[in-house]
Design an enzyme around this catalytic site. Structure first.
Site, short mmCIF file in Angstrom:
data_model
loop_
_atom_site.label_atom_id
_atom_site.label_comp_id
_atom_site.label_asym_id
_atom_site.label_seq_id
_atom_site.Cartn_x
_atom_site.Cartn_y
_atom_site.Cartn_z
N VAL A 144 -8.12 0.97 -2.42
CA VAL A 144 -7.11 1.67 -1.62
C VAL A 144 -6.78 3.03 -2.24
O VAL A 144 -6.60 4.02 -1.53
CB VAL A 144 -5.85 0.81 -1.37
N GLY A 154 -9.30 -5.04 -7.77
CA GLY A 154 -10.34 -4.39 -6.98
C GLY A 154 -9.78 -3.74 -5.72
O GLY A 154 -10.18 -2.64 -5.34
N CYS A 155 -8.86 -4.41 -5.08
CA CYS A 155 -8.27 -3.89 -3.84
C CYS A 155 -7.40 -2.67 -4.11
O CYS A 155 -7.36 -1.73 -3.31
CB CYS A 155 -7.49 -4.99 -3.13
N THR A 156 -6.73 -2.66 -5.25
CA THR A 156 -5.93 -1.50 -5.63
C THR A 156 -6.84 -0.31 -5.93
O THR A 156 -6.57 0.81 -5.47
CB THR A 156 -5.05 -1.83 -6.85
#
Length: 180
Positions: free
Chosen positions: A73, A68-70
């Protein structure tokens, strides 16, 4: 009856545990954004004051190099020119250290600061610090704050969809700048 009482007791215990681990309240829309001084992936110090006169997209995320963070970003990365054209600077924040941020930023060609909140003070100030009982770790919840050029919170995004957040921010920036 006993089953209902057990459910109520379990719910109450969960609520108490959440209160213990949820750190602080988020700044309200219309109030001054909490100040911070954090290092980015290059080791440079960044403060909110450095961005006076600009819109700031301050997004918190749980962990570098996770799915999710990738996604999030990379979506902000892909929209960064549109955001800058709208007068906004993007700052990502997690509890990860500078070394982790540097590797994450290099791997995904991140053209904006990823700030290391390894003391957890900024996550607490913005009300996004939480604790996973299961994994026994603290992390920043995935939430975003849109801060106006005067340093006030004008939008708080909760329950952020990593694919949609950047687009939501762009739409809201356009509406806010047009006085809607």
């Amino acid at each position: 009856m006993k089953t209902a009482l057990r459910l109520i007791a379990a719910f109450a215990a969960t609520a108490i545990a959440f209160q213990v681990y949820a750190q602080g309240a988020a700044p309200a829309v219309g109030t001054a954004a909490p100040a911070f001084k954090l290092q980015d992936q290059k080791g440079d110090w960044r403060t909110l004051d450095q961005y006076k006169g600009k819109w700031v997209v301050l997004y918190f995320y749980p962990k570098d190099d996770t799915p999710g963070c990738t996604t999030e970003v990379c979506t902000f990365r892909d929209d960064v020119l549109k955001l800058r054209k709208a007068g906004a600077e993007v700052l990502g924040v997690s509890l990860d250290d500078i070394k982790s941020h540097a590797a994450f930023a290099e791997k995904y060609h991140v053209p904006f600061p990823l700030l290391s909140d390894n003391t957890q003070a900024t996550a607490k100030a913005y009300g996004v610090l939480t604790f996973s009982e299961k994994m026994k770790i603290s992390y920043a919840k995935r939430e975003t704050f849109l801060i106006d050029p005067a340093g006030k919170v004008v939008k708080h995004y909760v329950g952020v969809d990593p694919k949609e957040n950047s687009g939501q921010v762009l739409a809201d920036l356009a509406a806010l700048k047009n006085g809607a």
